[in-house]
Design an enzyme around this catalytic site. Structure first.
Site, PDB file in Angstrom:
ATOM      1  N   LYS A 181      -4.006  17.634  74.170  1.00  9.03           N
ATOM      2  CA  LYS A 181      -5.312  17.908  73.559  1.00  9.03           C
ATOM      3  C   LYS A 181      -5.349  19.347  73.051  1.00  9.03           C
ATOM      4  CE  LYS A 181      -9.256  19.466  75.025  1.00  9.03           C
ATOM      5  NZ  LYS A 181      -9.723  20.239  73.864  1.00  9.03           N
ATOM      6  N   SER A 234      -8.529  29.434  80.152  1.00  9.16           N
ATOM      7  CA  SER A 234      -9.227  30.403  81.000  1.00  9.16           C
ATOM      8  C   SER A 234      -8.961  30.141  82.482  1.00  9.16           C
ATOM      9  CB  SER A 234     -10.728  30.313  80.730  1.00  9.16           C
ATOM     10  OG  SER A 234     -11.196  29.023  81.068  1.00  9.16           O
ATOM     11  N   THR A 235      -9.093  31.180  83.272  1.00 11.77           N
ATOM     12  CA  THR A 235      -8.918  31.062  84.723  1.00 11.77           C
ATOM     13  C   THR A 235      -9.986  30.137  85.298  1.00 11.77           C
ATOM     14  OG1 THR A 235      -7.864  33.200  84.852  1.00 11.77           O
ATOM     15  CG2 THR A 235      -8.880  32.417  86.877  1.00 11.77           C
ATOM     16  N   GLY A 238      -8.901  26.703  84.659  1.00 12.35           N
ATOM     17  CA  GLY A 238      -7.695  26.519  85.479  1.00 12.35           C
ATOM     18  C   GLY A 238      -8.051  26.182  86.922  1.00 12.35           C
ATOM     19  N   GLU A 255      -1.291  28.307  82.911  1.00 14.97           N
ATOM     20  CA  GLU A 255      -1.122  29.632  82.288  1.00 14.97           C
ATOM     21  C   GLU A 255      -2.513  30.147  81.993  1.00 14.97           C
ATOM     22  OE1 GLU A 255       1.577  31.274  81.839  1.00 14.97           O
ATOM     23  OE2 GLU A 255       3.075  29.711  82.189  1.00 14.97           O
ATOM     24  N   CYS A 289      -3.511  36.187  75.937  1.00 19.50           N
ATOM     25  CA  CYS A 289      -3.667  36.237  77.393  1.00 19.50           C
ATOM     26  C   CYS A 289      -2.935  37.432  77.987  1.00 19.50           C
ATOM     27  CB  CYS A 289      -3.206  34.932  78.035  1.00 19.50           C
ATOM     28  SG  CYS A 289      -1.616  34.386  77.436  1.00 19.50           S
ATOM     29  N   GLU A 386     -11.616  39.741  81.418  1.00 23.34           N
ATOM     30  CA  GLU A 386     -10.850  39.493  80.199  1.00 23.34           C
ATOM     31  C   GLU A 386     -11.834  39.425  79.026  1.00 23.34           C
ATOM     32  OE1 GLU A 386      -8.875  35.622  79.871  1.00 23.34           O
ATOM     33  OE2 GLU A 386      -7.098  36.660  79.152  1.00 23.34           O
TER      34      GLU A 386
HETATM   35  P1  NDP Z   1     -11.022  27.138  78.067  1.00 29.69           P
HETATM   36  O1  NDP Z   1     -10.204  27.394  79.267  1.00 29.69           O
HETATM   37  O2  NDP Z   1     -12.356  26.540  78.214  1.00 29.69           O
HETATM   38  O3  NDP Z   1     -10.210  26.201  77.047  1.00 29.69           O
HETATM   39  C1  NDP Z   1      -8.823  25.919  77.091  1.00 29.69           C
HETATM   40  C2  NDP Z   1      -8.594  24.427  76.845  1.00 29.69           C
HETATM   41  O4  NDP Z   1      -9.115  23.659  77.939  1.00 29.69           O
HETATM   42  C3  NDP Z   1      -9.296  23.898  75.614  1.00 29.69           C
HETATM   43  O5  NDP Z   1      -8.516  22.880  75.022  1.00 29.69           O
HETATM   44  C4  NDP Z   1     -10.580  23.332  76.201  1.00 29.69           C
HETATM   45  O6  NDP Z   1     -11.180  22.386  75.381  1.00 29.69           O
HETATM   46  C5  NDP Z   1     -10.060  22.709  77.473  1.00 29.69           C
HETATM   47  N1  NDP Z   1     -11.063  22.494  78.520  1.00 29.69           N
HETATM   48  C6  NDP Z   1     -12.295  23.056  78.666  1.00 29.69           C
HETATM   49  N2  NDP Z   1     -12.886  22.614  79.780  1.00 29.69           N
HETATM   50  C7  NDP Z   1     -12.024  21.750  80.368  1.00 29.69           C
HETATM   51  C8  NDP Z   1     -12.053  20.973  81.562  1.00 29.69           C
HETATM   52  N3  NDP Z   1     -13.083  21.002  82.381  1.00 29.69           N
HETATM   53  N4  NDP Z   1     -10.994  20.202  81.860  1.00 29.69           N
HETATM   54  C9  NDP Z   1      -9.916  20.179  81.053  1.00 29.69           C
HETATM   55  N5  NDP Z   1      -9.817  20.891  79.912  1.00 29.69           N
HETATM   56  C10 NDP Z   1     -10.856  21.671  79.574  1.00 29.69           C
HETATM   57  O7  NDP Z   1     -11.124  28.453  77.254  1.00 29.69           O
HETATM   58  P2  NDP Z   1     -12.225  28.758  76.129  1.00 29.69           P
HETATM   59  O8  NDP Z   1     -11.701  28.297  74.868  1.00 29.69           O
HETATM   60  O9  NDP Z   1     -13.578  28.253  76.488  1.00 29.69           O
HETATM   61  O10 NDP Z   1     -12.273  30.309  76.215  1.00 29.69           O
HETATM   62  C11 NDP Z   1     -13.005  30.939  77.265  1.00 29.69           C
HETATM   63  C12 NDP Z   1     -12.324  32.172  77.720  1.00 29.69           C
HETATM   64  O11 NDP Z   1     -11.056  31.822  78.250  1.00 29.69           O
HETATM   65  C13 NDP Z   1     -11.980  33.160  76.630  1.00 29.69           C
HETATM   66  O12 NDP Z   1     -13.019  34.007  76.381  1.00 29.69           O
HETATM   67  C14 NDP Z   1     -10.794  33.857  77.189  1.00 29.69           C
HETATM   68  O13 NDP Z   1     -11.204  34.911  78.002  1.00 29.69           O
HETATM   69  C15 NDP Z   1     -10.123  32.834  78.019  1.00 29.69           C
HETATM   70  N6  NDP Z   1      -8.965  32.222  77.377  1.00 29.69           N
HETATM   71  C16 NDP Z   1      -7.765  32.548  77.855  1.00 29.69           C
HETATM   72  C17 NDP Z   1      -6.654  32.015  77.274  1.00 29.69           C
HETATM   73  C18 NDP Z   1      -5.329  32.362  77.780  1.00 29.69           C
HETATM   74  O14 NDP Z   1      -4.332  32.049  77.139  1.00 29.69           O
HETATM   75  N7  NDP Z   1      -5.244  33.006  78.901  1.00 29.69           N
HETATM   76  C19 NDP Z   1      -6.701  31.113  76.133  1.00 29.69           C
HETATM   77  C20 NDP Z   1      -8.063  30.783  75.726  1.00 29.69           C
HETATM   78  C21 NDP Z   1      -9.119  31.334  76.347  1.00 29.69           C
HETATM   79  P3  NDP Z   1     -12.176  22.882  74.211  1.00 29.69           P
HETATM   80  O15 NDP Z   1     -11.621  24.067  73.574  1.00 29.69           O
HETATM   81  O16 NDP Z   1     -12.151  21.747  73.296  1.00 29.69           O
HETATM   82  O17 NDP Z   1     -13.467  23.119  74.896  1.00 29.69           O
END
Ligand code: NDP
Length: 479
Positions: A181, A234-235, A238, A255, A289, A386
């Site tokens: 996804k 995001s953590t 995660g 990650e 990240c 972050e």
């Molecule tokens: P998320 O962790 O919400 O999104 C990452 C992925 O997980 C997306 O595909 C998201 O879907 C999906 N997702 C969201 N909720 C769930 C769930 N309950 N179960 C399974 N999958 C889920 O990050 P965000 O995009 O909301 O960003 C929020 C914050 O996270 C940022 O501000 C940043 O600080 C951090 N971040 C960190 C990253 C990293 O590489 N360390 C990468 C991205 C964000 P969808 O996007 O469709 O909601």
């Protein structure tokens, strides 16, 4: 005399974007039921409509992946699997410009970065893992390893195609099939990748792509037909995933976030270090990240260093991501922009001093100027959380031990940078730092052969290199 850059826009004519997309299941595009718009964050133009995956779609994708695993992929020799991976890598290279333009339109990152970093690295991940497919018994992971089966993979929006490659290439090389996804705001390059799978004649169901939001991600995580979860994001999410799989047999790699310290000692090559700090925080709008979001600077060189950093920041070109001269593109979404604004306002209120170069931001789209905060203390939110944007928090230190203590004073542990001319100091600091990836006199260097991952709240497991292969294999013994 200052030379002005003439605009150098990349043409978007190479990409053809459908008005609406479905999912890619069992080797075919299938219609979705509900849709949401995906926009260009630099202009707010609606690019297309993306299907939001439901339980029925996820069930169908898992079923297709299982069928492909049992019937085809797990029976195929590593040599044959490798041929498909090589083919995918070559097609990605052939269609590199198309991928780069589409990524920039959908994500907002500068075309220079998608063209020179994201797409070549994504292809490199497929080439690298293609090479491993028939040599797994020589990877030092034991001789009786087996794939998990069906891998559920959930990726973020900051490096959409590259994160797909980090996930799909090792899964396929090790004999797993995939349900992936992409993030809600950046699905287009994953859907173009589905076309590449068709062009490579990858057996139906080996790669399935279900688009959607977090609820679709949760359906994948909780699906009983999934054997392994690989997540980047995001953590916070995660932790939700770790809880969801805790009582199951699913294997998981996470990650997650970071708050990396980029430490500059007073013997560092200053001009190179300035360049490294700029790259560390402003590459990809700071949506990284492992971004070097905390500059930990030796006090006796702080004034000189910050002066040079500001001069360099004045040269950062912010604007149209499709312009080949642009250094800093658009923030990926309104939601992310609001988060960056909220945290920087907290920085002002907590007493740090904000500075940005003068730059005119476009009136449409989501933009944030390159920003530094000085006078930051360890208690400030901008030193702890972050921000995931082009914002650098500057802390100072007097002794090497103080630098290490400040760098390690974070719940994260993904990456760190060390700038010093002394090899002994670099080795000493690298041993003290609690971070999965440590760069010395450079930053943000990525290579498929090198494992990437974090300590503490930055995640579990490694991606890339031999270590990354082990996450997709059962019965691994680390020799
Ligand atoms: P998320 O962790 O919400 O999104 C990452 C992925 O997980 C997306 O595909 C998201 O879907 C999906 N997702 C969201 N909720 C769930 C769930 N309950 N179960 C399974 N999958 C889920 O990050 P965000 O995009 O909301 O960003 C929020 C914050 O996270 C940022 O501000 C940043 O600080 C951090 N971040 C960190 C990253 C990293 O590489 N360390 C990468 C991205 C964000 P969808 O996007 O469709 O909601």
């Amino acid at each position: 005399m200052t030379f002005e850059y003439a605009p150098a826009p990349e043409s978007r004519s190479i990409v053809s974007i459908s008005p609406q997309y479905g999912h890619f299941i069992g080797g075919k595009f299938v219609a979705g039921t509900k849709h949401f718009p995906t926009i260009n964050p630099a202009t707010e133009e609606v690019l297309s409509k993306i299907a939001c995956g439901t339980k029925i779609d996820v069930d169908a994708a898992v079923k297709a992946a299982r069928k492909a695993y049992v019937g085809t992929w797990s029976k195929m020799s590593g040599k044959e699997r490798g041929k498909y991976l090589f083919r995918i890598a070559r097609i990605m290279q052939e269609r590199a410009r198309e991928f780069a333009v589409l990524e920039t339109l959908d994500n907002g990152k500068p075309i220079r970065e998608s063209r020179d970093v994201d797409v070549p690295l994504a292809a490199a991940h497929f080439f690298y893992h293609a090479g491993w497919a028939d040599k797994l018994e020589y990877a030092g992971l034991g001789t009786s390893t087996k794939p998990h089966g069906v891998a559920g993979q959930i990726i973020p929006w900051n490096f959409p195609l590259l994160m797909l490659a980090w996930k799909v290439a090792p899964a396929l090389a090790t004999g797993n099939t995939v349900v992936l996804k992409p993030a809600e705001t950046t699905s287009l390059t994953a859907l173009l990748f589905a076309q590449v799978c068709q062009e490579a004649e990858l057996p139906a169901g080996v790669v399935n792509i279900v688009t959607g939001d977090g609820s679709t991600g949760a359906l994948i995580v909780n699906h009983p037909g999934i054997d392994k979860i690989a997540f980047t994001g995001s953590t916070e999410v995660g932790k939700i995933i770790a809880r969801a799989v805790a009582s199951t047999k699913k294997s998981v790699t996470l990650e997650l976030g970071g708050k990396a310290a980029n430490i500059v000692f007073d013997d560092a090559p200053i001009d190179e270090a300035v360049e490294g700090i700029i790259n560390g925080i402003f590459f990809n709008q700071g949506h990284v990240c492992c971004a070097g979001s905390r500059l930990v600077l030796q006090e006796n060189i702080a004034d000189e260093f910050l002066e040079k950093l500001k001069i360099r920041m004045n040269k950062i070109r912010v604007g149209d991501p499709m312009d080949k001269n642009t250094d800093l593109g658009a923030i990926n979404s309104q939601e992310q922009l609001l988060k960056i604004r909220e945290l920087t306002i907290a920085g002002d209120k907590e007493g740090a001093q904000r500075w940005s170069p003068e730059c005119a931001l476009p009136s449409k789209g989501f933009w944030f100027p390159p920003t530094i905060f000085t006078g930051v203390t360890q208690g400030h939110r901008i030193a702890r959380e972050e921000i995931f944007g082009p914002v650098l928090s500057v802390l100072t230190f007097r002794t090497p031990q103080e630098a290490i203590d400040k760098a390690n004073n974070t719940p994260f542990g993904l990456s760190a940078g060390i700038w010093s001319e002394k090899g002994s100091r670099i080795l000493w600091a690298a041993q003290q730092l609690r971070a999965g990836v440590i760069w010395a006199n450079t930053f943000n260097k990525f290579d498929p052969t090198s494992p990437f991952g974090g300590y503490k709240e930055s995640g579990w497991g490694r991606e890339g290199g031999r270590h990354g292969l082990s996450a997709y294999l059962k019965g691994v013994s680390h020799e």
